[in-house]
Design a protein around this motif. Structure first.
Motif, short mmCIF file in Angstrom:
data_model
loop_
_atom_site.label_atom_id
_atom_site.label_comp_id
_atom_site.label_asym_id
_atom_site.label_seq_id
_atom_site.Cartn_x
_atom_site.Cartn_y
_atom_site.Cartn_z
N LEU A 264 0.86 -1.18 0.00
CA LEU A 264 0.00 0.00 0.00
C LEU A 264 0.90 1.23 0.00
O LEU A 264 1.77 1.37 0.87
CB LEU A 264 -0.88 -0.03 1.25
N ARG A 266 1.40 5.64 -0.76
CA ARG A 266 0.80 6.98 -0.90
C ARG A 266 1.71 7.74 -1.84
O ARG A 266 2.94 7.75 -1.67
CB ARG A 266 0.75 7.65 0.46
N GLU A 275 -3.68 7.12 -2.94
CA GLU A 275 -3.27 5.95 -2.18
C GLU A 275 -3.76 4.72 -2.92
O GLU A 275 -4.85 4.73 -3.49
CB GLU A 275 -3.90 5.98 -0.79
N GLY A 276 -2.96 3.68 -2.92
CA GLY A 276 -3.39 2.46 -3.58
C GLY A 276 -2.31 1.40 -3.46
O GLY A 276 -1.28 1.61 -2.82
N ARG A 290 -2.72 0.77 -8.22
CA ARG A 290 -4.12 0.30 -8.31
C ARG A 290 -4.94 1.04 -7.26
O ARG A 290 -4.70 0.89 -6.05
CB ARG A 290 -4.15 -1.22 -8.07
N LEU A 291 -5.84 1.89 -7.69
CA LEU A 291 -6.65 2.71 -6.77
C LEU A 291 -7.76 1.86 -6.15
O LEU A 291 -8.12 0.81 -6.70
CB LEU A 291 -7.26 3.89 -7.53
N PRO A 292 -8.32 2.31 -5.02
CA PRO A 292 -9.41 1.54 -4.39
C PRO A 292 -10.59 1.33 -5.34
O PRO A 292 -11.33 0.36 -5.22
CB PRO A 292 -9.83 2.43 -3.20
N THR A 293 -10.73 2.20 -6.35
CA THR A 293 -11.83 2.03 -7.33
C THR A 293 -11.55 0.88 -8.29
O THR A 293 -12.40 0.51 -9.09
CB THR A 293 -11.98 3.30 -8.18
#
Ligand code: BTN
Length: 310
Positions: A264, A266, A275-276, A290-293
């Motif tokens: 993870l 930032r 952040e991802g 890779r984003l949380p989306t």
């Protein structure tokens, strides 16, 4: 003896004495005994750090074959830039024992005290477009990581795009600057700073918790001349590979030192923070996050911070 030296060199004994004084001033430990004459003491202290010591063990063809060595400079990058503009050939390097205005990325300063670290800048004249010049940062980082690994006895970690860490602390940084026209690079200056023998107590407060040195990690004094030889050899090896096969082999090897994949992270880029999960780097050297989306973001500049220690 002073007499024998004066005979062999064809100079007066006073001149011999002046040269001995000069060599002592350069850091050579030369004893003098009235009955035996002069003796060069080896071991114990660091071999003096100068262009002659570096050149005498250099195995490269062109990197560091011409060295501009200075006791102190504002910044080796500034000097190398001047030399690049004056037409100095590819591989020419600048080294300073100390920098009075060492430059870091994003307008930061690079702590550059005398007698302990390596501050060097190398002039390159690659036939590439300005848009792909940032890939040379990865190549420089890889070379520095390889050289550090030799002295450390294990592999350090590279942090995208240009830091080399030992544990989670920074041991080296790279500042690439270039002189270019819209469609061609005139020259690139690869500025490299490596914390070699700097002690934590000599680090200013601003970096003490985030920086380390090879000596702090190994407990041993490291010869800066030998480190420079190893760094230039590694740098030339990877630069030749890049010239022959392009960037793919560099990216491949760089990945093997990368400590952030799957972690993870930032990323702070100008006014934006994302952040991802770090998904490695792309074939163009961009950092993939890779984003949380679920979307994959390509980052081409910025500062990466692990959300947990690497
Ligand atoms: C960074 O991590 O921010 C980059 C640091 C680069 C420091 C080196 S020391 C030699 C060369 N001369 C400079 O003024 N900067 C680079």
């Amino acid at each position: 003896s002073g007499q024998a030296l004066s005979g062999v060199l064809g100079i007066s004994r006073t001149a011999v004495w002046k040269h001995i004084k000069g060599l002592r001033g350069m850091g050579y430990h030369i004893g003098a005994s009235p009955s035996k004459g002069y003796s060069l003491r080896a071991g114990g202290e660091e071999t003096p750090f100068n262009a002659v010591e570096i050149s005498s063990g250099l195995t490269t063809e062109f990197i560091g074959r011409k060295i501009f060595f200075h006791a102190a400079l504002q910044s080796t990058n500034l000097k190398a830039f001047e030399l690049g503009r004056a037409g100095e050939p590819e591989g020419t390097s600048v080294i300073a024992d100390a920098q009075t205005g060492g430059k870091g990325r994003i307008g930061r300063r690079w702590v550059s005290p005398p007698s302990v670290n390596l501050y060097t800048s190398i002039i390159l004249r690659p036939r590439i477009s300005p848009a792909s010049a940032h890939m040379l940062t990865l190549m420089a980082g890889l070379s520095v990581a390889e050289a550090i690994g030799l002295f450390l006895g294990r592999r350090p970690v590279v942090k995208w795009p240009n830091d080399v860490l030992i544990g989670s602390k920074k041991a080296a940084g790279i500042l690439m600057e270039m002189d270019a026209e819209p469609d061609r690079v005139n020259f690139v200056v690869a500025g490299i700073g490596v914390n070699i023998n700097m002690a934590p107590e000599d680090m200013p407060d601003e970096i003490r918790n985030i920086a380390t040195s090879l000596k702090e990690k190994t407990g041993a004094d490291i010869s800066r001349a030998e480190f420079t030889m190893a760094l230039y050899a590694s740098f030339e090896k990877w630069y030749k590979i890049f010239k022959r096969d392009g960037f793919p082999p560099i990216i491949n090897e760089w990945k093997s030192y990368f400590g952030y994949e799957g972690k993870l992270v930032r990323v702070v880029n100008f006014n934006r923070t994302i952040e991802g999960i770090c998904a490695g780097i792309g074939s163009d050297g961009a950092l993939l996050v890779r984003l949380p989306t679920g979307a994959l973001e390509r980052v081409i500049s910025g500062d990466v911070l692990p959300v947990k220690a690497v």
